[in-house]
Scaffold this active site. Sequence first.
Site, PDB file in Angstrom:
ATOM      1  N   ARG A  49      -3.074 -10.179 -11.179  1.00 35.79           N
ATOM      2  CA  ARG A  49      -3.865  -9.564  -9.810  1.00 35.79           C
ATOM      3  C   ARG A  49      -5.504  -9.659  -9.822  1.00 35.79           C
ATOM      4  O   ARG A  49      -5.798  -8.774 -11.551  1.00 35.79           O
ATOM      5  CB  ARG A  49      -3.138  -8.291  -9.368  1.00 35.79           C
ATOM      6  CG  ARG A  49      -1.927  -8.310  -8.978  1.00 35.79           C
ATOM      7  CD  ARG A  49      -2.259  -7.608  -7.864  1.00 35.79           C
ATOM      8  NE  ARG A  49      -2.619  -6.785  -7.435  1.00 35.79           N
ATOM      9  CZ  ARG A  49      -1.582  -5.681  -6.161  1.00 35.79           C
ATOM     10  NH1 ARG A  49      -1.670  -5.345  -6.636  1.00 35.79           N
ATOM     11  NH2 ARG A  49      -2.991  -5.488  -5.303  1.00 35.79           N
ATOM     12  N   ASP A 107      -0.891  -2.915   4.395  1.00 37.53           N
ATOM     13  CA  ASP A 107       0.381  -2.487   3.794  1.00 37.53           C
ATOM     14  C   ASP A 107       1.996  -2.852   4.009  1.00 37.53           C
ATOM     15  O   ASP A 107       2.420  -2.989   4.313  1.00 37.53           O
ATOM     16  CB  ASP A 107       0.274  -1.419   3.005  1.00 37.53           C
ATOM     17  CG  ASP A 107      -0.835  -0.955   1.880  1.00 37.53           C
ATOM     18  OD1 ASP A 107      -1.638  -1.902   0.759  1.00 37.53           O
ATOM     19  OD2 ASP A 107      -0.644  -0.165   1.627  1.00 37.53           O
ATOM     20  N   ARG A 119       7.517  -4.329  -0.498  1.00 40.57           N
ATOM     21  CA  ARG A 119       7.488  -4.240   0.526  1.00 40.57           C
ATOM     22  C   ARG A 119       8.337  -5.809   0.957  1.00 40.57           C
ATOM     23  O   ARG A 119       7.704  -5.167   1.643  1.00 40.57           O
ATOM     24  CB  ARG A 119       5.583  -4.180   1.146  1.00 40.57           C
ATOM     25  CG  ARG A 119       5.037  -2.624   0.920  1.00 40.57           C
ATOM     26  CD  ARG A 119       3.565  -1.964   1.262  1.00 40.57           C
ATOM     27  NE  ARG A 119       2.893  -1.232   0.769  1.00 40.57           N
ATOM     28  CZ  ARG A 119       3.401   0.095   0.727  1.00 40.57           C
ATOM     29  NH1 ARG A 119       4.943   0.346   1.381  1.00 40.57           N
ATOM     30  NH2 ARG A 119       3.086   0.605   0.300  1.00 40.57           N
TER      31      ARG A 119
HETATM   32  C1  S3P Z   1      -5.088   1.382  -1.734  1.00 39.89           C
HETATM   33  C2  S3P Z   1      -5.475   0.662  -1.354  1.00 39.89           C
HETATM   34  C3  S3P Z   1      -5.244  -0.339  -0.338  1.00 39.89           C
HETATM   35  C4  S3P Z   1      -3.667  -1.250  -0.496  1.00 39.89           C
HETATM   36  C5  S3P Z   1      -2.832  -0.266  -1.701  1.00 39.89           C
HETATM   37  C6  S3P Z   1      -3.791   1.329  -1.806  1.00 39.89           C
HETATM   38  C7  S3P Z   1      -5.528   2.805  -2.017  1.00 39.89           C
HETATM   39  O1  S3P Z   1      -5.185  -1.622  -1.406  1.00 39.89           O
HETATM   40  O2  S3P Z   1      -3.478  -2.192  -0.261  1.00 39.89           O
HETATM   41  O3  S3P Z   1      -1.502  -0.311  -1.138  1.00 39.89           O
HETATM   42  O4  S3P Z   1      -5.009   3.887  -2.303  1.00 39.89           O
HETATM   43  O5  S3P Z   1      -6.819   3.097  -2.202  1.00 39.89           O
HETATM   44  P1  S3P Z   1      -6.821  -2.303  -1.428  1.00 39.89           P
HETATM   45  O6  S3P Z   1      -8.184  -1.279  -1.758  1.00 39.89           O
HETATM   46  O7  S3P Z   1      -7.361  -3.442  -2.184  1.00 39.89           O
HETATM   47  O8  S3P Z   1      -7.120  -3.009   0.124  1.00 39.89           O
END
Ligand code: S3P
Length: 749
Positions: free
Chosen positions: A435, A628, A700
């Site tokens: 990632r 999500d 998910r």
């Molecule tokens: C999260 C932010 C989101 C989300 C992740 C949790 C967080 O990611 O998809 O499951 O706790 O700040 P991104 O900041 O990459 O959008």
Amino acid sequence: MSNKPENSAPMINRLVIIGLGLIGSSLAVAAKEQGLAKTVIGISRRTSTLELALESGIIDRACQSLESVASELDKGDLVVIGVPTLTVPSVIADCHQHLKDKVTITDVASVKGSIVKAAADIYGKLPNQFVPGHPIAGSEKSGVEAADSQLFKDHRVILTPHGADHCEHLRLVSTLWSNVGAIVSTMSVEEHDAILAATSHLPHFLAYSLVDTLASVGDNREIFRYAAGGFRDFTRIAASDPVMWRDIALANRESILSILDQVMDNFKTLRGAIDQGDEDYLMDVFTRARDARNHFGKLLENKALQGPMTEKKINYRVSPGGDASGSVRVPGDKSMSHRSIMLGSLAIGMTEVTGFLEGEDSLATLQAFRDMGVIIEGPEQGRVVIHGVGLHGLKAPAKPLYMGNSGTSIRLLSGLLAGQAFDTELTGDISLSGRPMGRVADPLRSMGAVIGTSPNGTPPLKITGGQRLSSIEYLMPVASAQVKSCVLLAGLYADGTTSVTEPAPTRDHTERMLRGFGYTVNVDQSTANLTGGGALSATRIDVPADISSAAFFMVAAAITPDSDIILPHVGINPTRIGVINILRQMGAQLSLSNEREVGGEPVADIRIQYGELKGIEIPVDQVPLAIDEFPVLFIAAACAEGTTILTGAEELRVKESDRIQSMADGLVTLGIDAQATADGIVIVGGELGGGRVLSHHDHRIAMAFAIAGLRAKGEITVEGCNNVATSFPDFINSAAAIGLKIQVETHHD
Ligand code: S3P
């Protein structure tokens, strides 16, 4: 479970077991029960043992020596040496003298180094036909009377193969063990002996020594009379076979001495601490040990020695149909659980958290702070107590911090670790290792942090501590709460005021929780700022249920006629309610009640019932608010009438998997017209069929396809569901409670 196909011929011609102790006779009876050999032959010097074994049907034939049967044995026959460790070499010498080199030989001794050396000495070189083995199973009972066909079930058997030449022998031994229910793994002889010295041999010697010490105290009857559970638990294994343990002590001398020395040093320090009344030392050791025991508890309950090679793969088999009714309290919010550990650790004083998500992701964060010296009690039924060390109280971890599958852990931690005095390395599993981390490394570098990634901008992250950070005004190129939080956390350590401006609203738990810890965060429209150099003071946090986990059951109700689901105490932070807005727009019947604020976060009970869903164009402004929840929203779209179009969601391609592609592929397999686009998907509602879909190790995706079963016409198998444990460890039970029919299958890869 047996891997042997039903009605197939036995895989072993003659199974010869030399030594009918607990292990030998249990293997004989298990092999007989499973029909693994045409004939099971038992060899023992004692006639009474052989008679008993024959009478109880444990063996088909009895012999008093290997010599008497050796000439019959050939390829496809397997000889198992099940005698005490120090006697194994003399049996190997017999094998050398009498057995053809086509006959497969294995042993079950708890020590491998001395056995392998003896075999090499006797044969001149380690023979191909010999596959050293060790079943990690047993009990304090011994002898043929204790034979138990289930003894090896779900227990680990370690083989220490020594070359590629003996493939067919290795295969035969390995198949025998897996067919009696064991989990087979391989490792080197040295590794085996060091691990076993620590995990098995040492505890036995401690137990023997403790009982012997107490037994020799003056009036020992009184002592034993009052000895309670602790003593009994700790000393059960002191009832084990003395011959066996004498042999092991002598055969694994070096490894045992090395671990005994370590324990004796620790004993000495412990003695000193008790003598000096050193409360802190005692508290530190006991808490660390208890936490390690709890952390490894799951592994220990599994009875087996764990290792990545033999990790079980979990698949879901989802039967078509089912109800969707009832009330489910889904687990605590993942985003807030992470942040509660981070801020609680950096605060001054003790923070109590309730409702903490005991999922693998938030536990990875928790473990990272333990690795940096923070004492954290729990989790126990969602309760965690963090002994905060202040913004500058973390200690350098001894090894890289392992973030597992968790993007939130690695990205948020990178911000606060950039401000520490020590170096750190952050690693993750295969999904996390792919990632993008440039999105956090870039702004951190512009604050003065020194941070390395792999050449393509992915983990591991190597952060060089001791840098002076300066504040920045950061305009985020992507709408990401993780990036925003990372920069704000680094800002705690920077000179001046750090501000972050987001292109679209993203979850604001960091801002809210920092305020809960008494830290000033100013928010003006899309910009949040804070000034470094302050302090956090401990607080109490009640984590509400996670709307991202609730989303699965919202969609379950929305797509299932006659459904009615209540989801109590769910966090409905305005930056998270895209799923509610989108489902309502599609026609779901959804109502909120009992709305209240808990620790600075809005919470409500959500009720949702079936509604005839229609396809929609998902408003782009809802994308970050439902980021999500799309996998399961795509299931709603597949069950809706008409076409659903999602755009502006390219971020989905860099989540735990490429969620656009993973979902499009799975939906097509189930007979739905779903087309991935660069930044979204187009789904035409239709009839869901059955089939086999892949989760791509994404929690998910796995749960979304499980929900699809409610409307599917056939069985859906979802492959690779292990990672559901990252966010929703009890998903299967919660799903069953509302009426889903999911069977969990485990496979050894
Ligand atoms: C999260 C932010 C989101 C989300 C992740 C949790 C967080 O990611 O998809 O499951 O706790 O700040 P991104 O900041 O990459 O959008």
